[in-house]
Design an enzyme around this catalytic site. Structure first.
Site, mmCIF file in Angstrom:
data_model
loop_
_atom_site.group_PDB
_atom_site.id
_atom_site.type_symbol
_atom_site.label_atom_id
_atom_site.label_comp_id
_atom_site.label_asym_id
_atom_site.label_seq_id
_atom_site.Cartn_x
_atom_site.Cartn_y
_atom_site.Cartn_z
ATOM 1 N N LYS A 83 0.871 -1.178 0.000
ATOM 2 C CA LYS A 83 0.000 0.000 0.000
ATOM 3 C C LYS A 83 0.898 1.215 0.000
ATOM 4 O O LYS A 83 1.802 1.340 0.820
ATOM 5 C CB LYS A 83 -0.903 0.033 1.228
ATOM 6 C CG LYS A 83 -1.766 1.306 1.231
ATOM 7 C CD LYS A 83 -2.849 1.290 2.286
ATOM 8 C CE LYS A 83 -2.383 1.800 3.607
ATOM 9 N NZ LYS A 83 -3.498 2.070 4.537
ATOM 10 N N ASN A 107 -14.228 14.722 21.483
ATOM 11 C CA ASN A 107 -13.317 15.127 20.417
ATOM 12 C C ASN A 107 -12.768 16.512 20.725
ATOM 13 O O ASN A 107 -13.443 17.336 21.343
ATOM 14 C CB ASN A 107 -14.026 15.137 19.059
ATOM 15 C CG ASN A 107 -13.035 15.249 17.912
ATOM 16 O OD1 ASN A 107 -12.092 14.463 17.831
ATOM 17 N ND2 ASN A 107 -13.202 16.216 17.056
ATOM 18 N N ASP A 153 0.227 5.642 15.084
ATOM 19 C CA ASP A 153 0.839 4.819 14.038
ATOM 20 C C ASP A 153 2.151 5.432 13.551
ATOM 21 O O ASP A 153 2.613 5.120 12.464
ATOM 22 C CB ASP A 153 -0.149 4.633 12.872
ATOM 23 C CG ASP A 153 -0.628 5.958 12.304
ATOM 24 O OD1 ASP A 153 -0.213 7.021 12.817
ATOM 25 O OD2 ASP A 153 -1.413 5.948 11.336
ATOM 26 N N LYS A 213 3.591 9.970 18.252
ATOM 27 C CA LYS A 213 2.155 10.082 18.551
ATOM 28 C C LYS A 213 1.849 9.341 19.858
ATOM 29 O O LYS A 213 2.530 8.363 20.203
ATOM 30 C CB LYS A 213 1.312 9.462 17.429
ATOM 31 C CG LYS A 213 1.121 10.354 16.226
ATOM 32 C CD LYS A 213 0.089 9.723 15.300
ATOM 33 C CE LYS A 213 -0.046 10.487 14.009
ATOM 34 N NZ LYS A 213 -0.873 9.751 13.029
#
Ligand code: NAD
Length: 332
Positions: free
Chosen positions: A78, A170, A233, A237
């Site tokens: 990918k 959020n 990922d 992070k």
């Protein structure tokens, strides 16, 4: 002659984003991802080292994730990454294309749109973790993050247990309407809460943000919670306190990624846990290692996202699109 080699006689197949959305549902994405996690744990499928570079243009992160699944006979990569300014251009920030090769000959086999597939395979990953690790009687689902991936996560998670309520947080509160809309459609109560209150109510939590610092403190999580950390990922992070990984039983899609670019990177760097403490979820799927062992245990799934997940769902898209006459072909 393998199935893939037979289809090569028609040329290279192209499976568009629209066709992927038509043929790949949450159910076949779940099965494909569960099978490939199981194959990874048996070492019959393996991921190649990930390439990920900040290209110094448009603030983009670009790279390749690739691998070979010997059981499924799927080989490819990918290509893509993250363009943070895409929203303003009417595009999703993640841009991906899957390229499959014939494992028997190395010939180019298929080009597959990877944007929808990335979302559906990432949602399938946390869903597989919930299916195998969450308490059977989990009632409240918590979602931290309301970006592009979040509604896919919500829909897939809701299918794993008899949830009675969704709670969410959020950073940008206006985006919570994305999640509220899905809950309205599915007729399940929805409530926006503070992060601490969300942890106090939720039995299962999914974190799916681009945060670079802990959003969840270790002592906010109640006993018996399952938490799937899906946003981390990349090196740097972080979504939850490193101390939570010491308190929880930690599972992952791929150990090598968890300790370098996943949520576990921080707990490993701080020597709060060792790599050996982390259980590949494929071992739980295969029944070679236990999953949850008590109702009070906190289970944490570090879903880093591996290339083989992309290849698995892309291969399903190719097979179904070819079967249903929805692929187009070209000759190179
Ligand atoms: P997006 O840009 O659409 O949404 C980002 C989300 O993160 C939003 O909810 C935003 O409010 C929140 N956010 C941004 N900065 C934050 C901060 N400092 N603190 C708290 N929240 C913050 O992105 P997306 O496509 O929904 O992806 C979300 C994350 O998931 C990204 O980090 C992405 O790289 C990651 N991802 C992981 C996988 C995997 O397989 N594990 C797959 C795809 C995406």
């Amino acid at each position: 002659m393998s199935h893939s080699t037979q289809n090569l006689s028609k040329g290279v197949s192209v499976i568009s984003e629209a066709v992927c959305q038509k043929v790949v549902g949450r159910d076949n994405a779940f099965t494909a991802v569960e099978n490939v996690f199981a194959a990874m744990a048996k070492n019959t499928a393996y991921n190649f080292p990930v390439i990920r570079e900040a290209i110094g243009h448009e603030n983009a992160l670009y790279g390749f994730k690739s691998g070979f699944d010997r059981d499924g006979m799927v080989l490819g990569l990918k290509s893509g990454g993250y363009w943070p300014g895409n929203m303003g251009k009417g595009l999703t920030n993640h841009q991906s294309t899957v390229i499959l090769f014939d494992p028997d000959t190395g010939k180019l086999k298929s080009l597959v749109g990877g944007n929808y597939l990335t979302a559906v395979r990432t949602a399938a990953s946390s869903a597989v973790s919930i299916a195998h690790l969450a308490r059977k009687n989990a009632k409240v689902l918590g979602i931290v993050g309301a970006g592009h991936q979040s509604t896919f996560q919500l829909r897939a998670a809701l299918e794993q247990r008899n949830f009675e309520k969704v709670v969410a947080w959020n950073l940008h509160t206006d985006k919570l309407s994305n999640l509220a809309g899905v809950c309205e459609e599915l007729n399940i109560p929805f409530e926006a809460l503070s992060r601490e209150e969300l942890c106090a109510q939720a039995d299962v939590i999914i974190t799916i943000t681009s945060a670079f610092e802990a959003l969840i403190a270790h002592d906010w999580i109640k006993p018996g919670t399952h938490i799937a950390c899906m946003g981390t990922d990349t090196k740097g992070k972080q979504e939850v306190a490193a101390a939570l990984l010491a308190k929880a039983t930690v599972f992952t899609d791929e150990l090598a990624q968890a300790i370098t670019i996943g949520e576990a990177q921080h707990a490993i760097a701080a020597s709060l846990i060792k790599a050996d403490d982390i259980v590949p979820i494929g071992d739980v799927i295969n029944g070679t290692r236990p999953g949850r062992t008590s109702e009070d245990e906190i289970t944490l799934f570090d879903g880093t996202g591996v290339g083989l997940q992309d290849l698995a769902v892309a291969s399903v898209a190719v097979d179904l699109a070819e079967e249903q006459g929805l692929a187009t072909y070209f000759t190179l």
